[in-house]
Design an enzyme around this catalytic site. Structure first.
Site, mmCIF file in Angstrom:
data_model
loop_
_atom_site.group_PDB
_atom_site.id
_atom_site.type_symbol
_atom_site.label_atom_id
_atom_site.label_comp_id
_atom_site.label_asym_id
_atom_site.label_seq_id
_atom_site.Cartn_x
_atom_site.Cartn_y
_atom_site.Cartn_z
ATOM 1 N N GLY A 9 0.800 -1.230 0.000
ATOM 2 C CA GLY A 9 0.000 0.000 0.000
ATOM 3 C C GLY A 9 0.826 1.271 0.000
ATOM 4 O O GLY A 9 0.597 2.161 0.823
ATOM 5 N N SER A 11 1.107 3.680 -2.390
ATOM 6 C CA SER A 11 0.801 4.709 -3.407
ATOM 7 C C SER A 11 0.386 6.046 -2.819
ATOM 8 O O SER A 11 0.417 7.061 -3.513
ATOM 9 C CB SER A 11 -0.290 4.197 -4.353
ATOM 10 O OG SER A 11 -1.507 4.030 -3.661
ATOM 11 N N ARG A 12 -0.039 6.063 -1.565
ATOM 12 C CA ARG A 12 -0.425 7.345 -0.945
ATOM 13 C C ARG A 12 -0.416 7.184 0.574
ATOM 14 O O ARG A 12 -0.165 6.099 1.089
ATOM 15 C CB ARG A 12 -1.823 7.785 -1.435
ATOM 16 C CG ARG A 12 -2.918 6.821 -1.107
ATOM 17 C CD ARG A 12 -4.310 7.393 -1.437
ATOM 18 N NE ARG A 12 -5.324 6.510 -0.900
ATOM 19 C CZ ARG A 12 -5.837 5.468 -1.546
ATOM 20 N NH1 ARG A 12 -5.430 5.211 -2.766
ATOM 21 N NH2 ARG A 12 -6.744 4.701 -0.957
ATOM 22 N N ASP A 57 -3.837 -6.627 -5.333
ATOM 23 C CA ASP A 57 -4.898 -6.454 -4.332
ATOM 24 C C ASP A 57 -4.576 -7.387 -3.174
ATOM 25 O O ASP A 57 -4.665 -8.614 -3.304
ATOM 26 C CB ASP A 57 -6.250 -6.815 -4.965
ATOM 27 C CG ASP A 57 -7.395 -6.659 -3.967
ATOM 28 O OD1 ASP A 57 -7.128 -6.455 -2.766
ATOM 29 O OD2 ASP A 57 -8.551 -6.739 -4.405
ATOM 30 N N SER A 137 -3.500 -0.105 14.706
ATOM 31 C CA SER A 137 -4.196 1.175 14.927
ATOM 32 C C SER A 137 -4.608 1.291 16.382
ATOM 33 O O SER A 137 -4.905 0.288 17.040
ATOM 34 C CB SER A 137 -5.449 1.239 14.043
ATOM 35 O OG SER A 137 -6.250 2.334 14.419
ATOM 36 N N TYR A 150 -13.307 -3.105 11.643
ATOM 37 C CA TYR A 150 -11.949 -2.576 11.420
ATOM 38 C C TYR A 150 -11.102 -2.794 12.680
ATOM 39 O O TYR A 150 -9.959 -3.261 12.610
ATOM 40 C CB TYR A 150 -12.043 -1.093 11.078
ATOM 41 C CG TYR A 150 -10.726 -0.362 10.944
ATOM 42 C CD1 TYR A 150 -9.981 -0.427 9.771
ATOM 43 C CD2 TYR A 150 -10.225 0.424 11.991
ATOM 44 C CE1 TYR A 150 -8.771 0.251 9.645
ATOM 45 C CE2 TYR A 150 -9.021 1.104 11.876
ATOM 46 C CZ TYR A 150 -8.300 1.023 10.700
ATOM 47 O OH TYR A 150 -7.109 1.702 10.578
ATOM 48 N N ALA A 151 -11.681 -2.487 13.838
ATOM 49 C CA ALA A 151 -10.958 -2.659 15.109
ATOM 50 C C ALA A 151 -10.548 -4.113 15.298
ATOM 51 O O ALA A 151 -9.432 -4.402 15.754
ATOM 52 C CB ALA A 151 -11.828 -2.202 16.275
ATOM 53 N N LYS A 154 -7.482 -4.899 13.310
ATOM 54 C CA LYS A 154 -6.259 -4.276 13.825
ATOM 55 C C LYS A 154 -5.812 -4.945 15.131
ATOM 56 O O LYS A 154 -4.609 -5.120 15.365
ATOM 57 C CB LYS A 154 -6.472 -2.768 14.003
ATOM 58 C CG LYS A 154 -6.670 -2.042 12.670
ATOM 59 C CD LYS A 154 -5.482 -2.232 11.746
ATOM 60 C CE LYS A 154 -5.561 -1.425 10.465
ATOM 61 N NZ LYS A 154 -4.376 -1.596 9.628
HETATM 62 N N1 LIG Z 1 -5.336 7.255 8.550
HETATM 63 C C1 LIG Z 1 -5.447 6.960 9.817
HETATM 64 O O1 LIG Z 1 -6.014 7.709 10.624
HETATM 65 C C2 LIG Z 1 -4.861 5.662 10.338
HETATM 66 C C3 LIG Z 1 -4.793 5.484 11.712
HETATM 67 C C4 LIG Z 1 -4.273 4.303 12.211
HETATM 68 C C5 LIG Z 1 -3.852 3.312 11.353
HETATM 69 N N2 LIG Z 1 -3.932 3.511 10.018
HETATM 70 C C6 LIG Z 1 -3.477 2.414 9.162
HETATM 71 O O2 LIG Z 1 -2.374 2.867 8.389
HETATM 72 C C7 LIG Z 1 -2.357 2.185 7.140
HETATM 73 C C8 LIG Z 1 -2.277 3.216 6.011
HETATM 74 O O3 LIG Z 1 -3.408 4.059 6.119
HETATM 75 P P1 LIG Z 1 -3.543 5.418 5.295
HETATM 76 O O4 LIG Z 1 -4.251 6.377 6.172
HETATM 77 O O5 LIG Z 1 -2.241 5.783 4.701
HETATM 78 O O6 LIG Z 1 -4.573 4.914 4.161
HETATM 79 P P2 LIG Z 1 -4.807 5.475 2.681
HETATM 80 O O7 LIG Z 1 -4.395 6.891 2.575
HETATM 81 O O8 LIG Z 1 -6.202 5.083 2.344
HETATM 82 O O9 LIG Z 1 -3.779 4.580 1.799
HETATM 83 C C9 LIG Z 1 -3.935 3.180 1.751
HETATM 84 C C10 LIG Z 1 -2.888 2.582 0.828
HETATM 85 O O10 LIG Z 1 -3.112 1.166 0.781
HETATM 86 C C11 LIG Z 1 -3.438 0.783 -0.556
HETATM 87 N N3 LIG Z 1 -4.437 -0.265 -0.506
HETATM 88 C C12 LIG Z 1 -5.674 -0.209 0.025
HETATM 89 N N4 LIG Z 1 -6.303 -1.374 -0.153
HETATM 90 C C13 LIG Z 1 -5.436 -2.176 -0.822
HETATM 91 C C14 LIG Z 1 -5.519 -3.488 -1.325
HETATM 92 N N5 LIG Z 1 -6.621 -4.240 -1.183
HETATM 93 N N6 LIG Z 1 -4.447 -4.006 -1.959
HETATM 94 C C15 LIG Z 1 -3.319 -3.273 -2.135
HETATM 95 N N7 LIG Z 1 -3.192 -2.023 -1.685
HETATM 96 C C16 LIG Z 1 -4.241 -1.479 -1.040
HETATM 97 C C17 LIG Z 1 -3.956 2.058 -1.229
HETATM 98 O O11 LIG Z 1 -3.819 2.029 -2.654
HETATM 99 P P3 LIG Z 1 -5.041 1.533 -3.609
HETATM 100 O O12 LIG Z 1 -6.303 2.130 -3.057
HETATM 101 O O13 LIG Z 1 -4.675 2.030 -4.972
HETATM 102 O O14 LIG Z 1 -5.039 0.055 -3.539
HETATM 103 C C18 LIG Z 1 -3.009 3.088 -0.608
HETATM 104 O O15 LIG Z 1 -1.747 3.026 -1.236
HETATM 105 C C19 LIG Z 1 -3.625 1.334 7.095
HETATM 106 O O16 LIG Z 1 -3.320 0.012 7.472
HETATM 107 C C20 LIG Z 1 -4.502 1.973 8.142
HETATM 108 O O17 LIG Z 1 -5.433 1.055 8.691
HETATM 109 C C21 LIG Z 1 -4.406 4.665 9.473
#
Ligand SMILES: NC(=O)c1ccc[n+]([C@@H]2O[C@H](COP(=O)([O-])OP(=O)(O)OC[C@H]3O[C@@H](n4cnc5c(N)ncnc54)[C@H](OP(=O)(O)O)[C@@H]3O)[C@@H](O)[C@H]2O)c1
Length: 242
Positions: A9, A11-12, A57, A137, A150-151, A154
């Site tokens: 993951g 890409s962003r 995926d 998380s 989701y919880a 994690k």
């Molecule tokens: N944001 C928060 O507040 C937060 C807090 C705690 C933990 N986290 C955790 O941190 C991690 C990153 O979160 P983020 O906030 O950076 O999320 P995000 O901005 O939505 O980015 C998610 C990344 O994962 C990729 N992805 C999603 N589903 C995928 C799949 N099925 N196969 C391959 N790639 C996939 C997305 O690319 P594509 O969509 O192109 O596949 C993207 O590159 C996650 O595990 C999230 O649960 C986030």
């Protein structure tokens, strides 16, 4: 010889920040996502052979296996794996469609278990040594209304971390979780202004986190200085969970 790290993951959001920082720190990086996005193409151009992207995926077993095999074929057996790819789906559990629950579990939990399994087999065959870091998380520890499934995924990742750390410790492979609080990324874009205000009010450090708050811990856990740290969950949440 530069160490190879696989980041799912990338890409962003947090994944992209991890990929960028790892490249800056001298690692070679493989990453995947379902779509390439806007940020990776210039990075791929700038870093040539040090960065590999594959469409995959993580919620699909064959696709995940294809990514791991391609990454190893391109950059060799990895030193580290960062299980970062994840999705969030808000909804009261009583009405959340089962298909959405399945998708959350397949992506966040089964996908991470599968990547860990595939990478570990290679690390063990190489003779051991390495790092696995699961991005869990604060929600897995504290819960949040509308994020029960989701919880569960994690909290499951934190359990995976503890059990796997015991399994592979003798082979000098460490397994840790990094558990961010609420980060200002696309994933948290669904929070209402009211929810954001409430989170900020309840956070001792008075703001949402950013990817830059989390990346240094990941770099530390990947490094030689963290060789005796395993089975831990490092929470980076501005104090909201304390
Ligand atoms: N944001 C928060 O507040 C937060 C807090 C705690 C933990 N986290 C955790 O941190 C991690 C990153 O979160 P983020 O906030 O950076 O999320 P995000 O901005 O939505 O980015 C998610 C990344 O994962 C990729 N992805 C999603 N589903 C995928 C799949 N099925 N196969 C391959 N790639 C996939 C997305 O690319 P594509 O969509 O192109 O596949 C993207 O590159 C996650 O595990 C999230 O649960 C986030």
């Amino acid at each position: 010889m530069k160490r190879h790290v696989i980041v799912t993951g990338g890409s962003r959001g947090l994944g992209l920040a991890i990929v960028t920082s790892l490249l800056d720190a001298g690692y070679r990086v493989s990453t995947c996502s379902r779509s390439l996005g806007d940020a990776l193409p210039p990075l791929l151009e700038a870093h040539g052979d040090d960065l590999f992207w594959h469409q995959a995926d993580i919620g699909d077993a064959a696709s995940t296996e294809g990514f791991i095999q391609a990454a190893i074929a391109k950059l060799g057996v990895p030193w580290g794996l960062i299980n970062n790819a994840g999705i969030a789906r808000e909804g009261i559990l009583a009405t959340l469609p089962l298909v959405e629950v399945d998708r959350l579990i397949q992506t966040n939990l089964t996908g991470s278990i599968q990547t860990a399994r595939a990478v570990l087999r290679q690390m063990l065959a190489r003779g051991g040594g390495g790092r696995i870091i699961n991005i869990s998380s604060i929600i897995g520890q504290r819960g949040y209304t509308g994020l029960a499934a989701y919880a569960a995924t994690k909290a499951g990742l934190d359990g995976l971390t503890r059990a796997l750390a015991r399994e592979v410790g003798r082979r000098r492979i460490t397994v840790n979780s990094v558990a961010p609080g609420y980060l200002d990324t696309e994933m948290s874009g669904t929070l209402s202004a009211g929810q954001r205000d409430q989170i900020v009010r309840r956070t001792p450090l008075g703001r949402l986190g950013t990817a830059a708050d989390v990346v240094p811990a990941i770099l530390f856990l990947l490094g030689d200085g963290a060789a005796f740290i395993t089975g831990q969950t490092l929470t980076i949440d501005g104090g909201i969970g304390c």
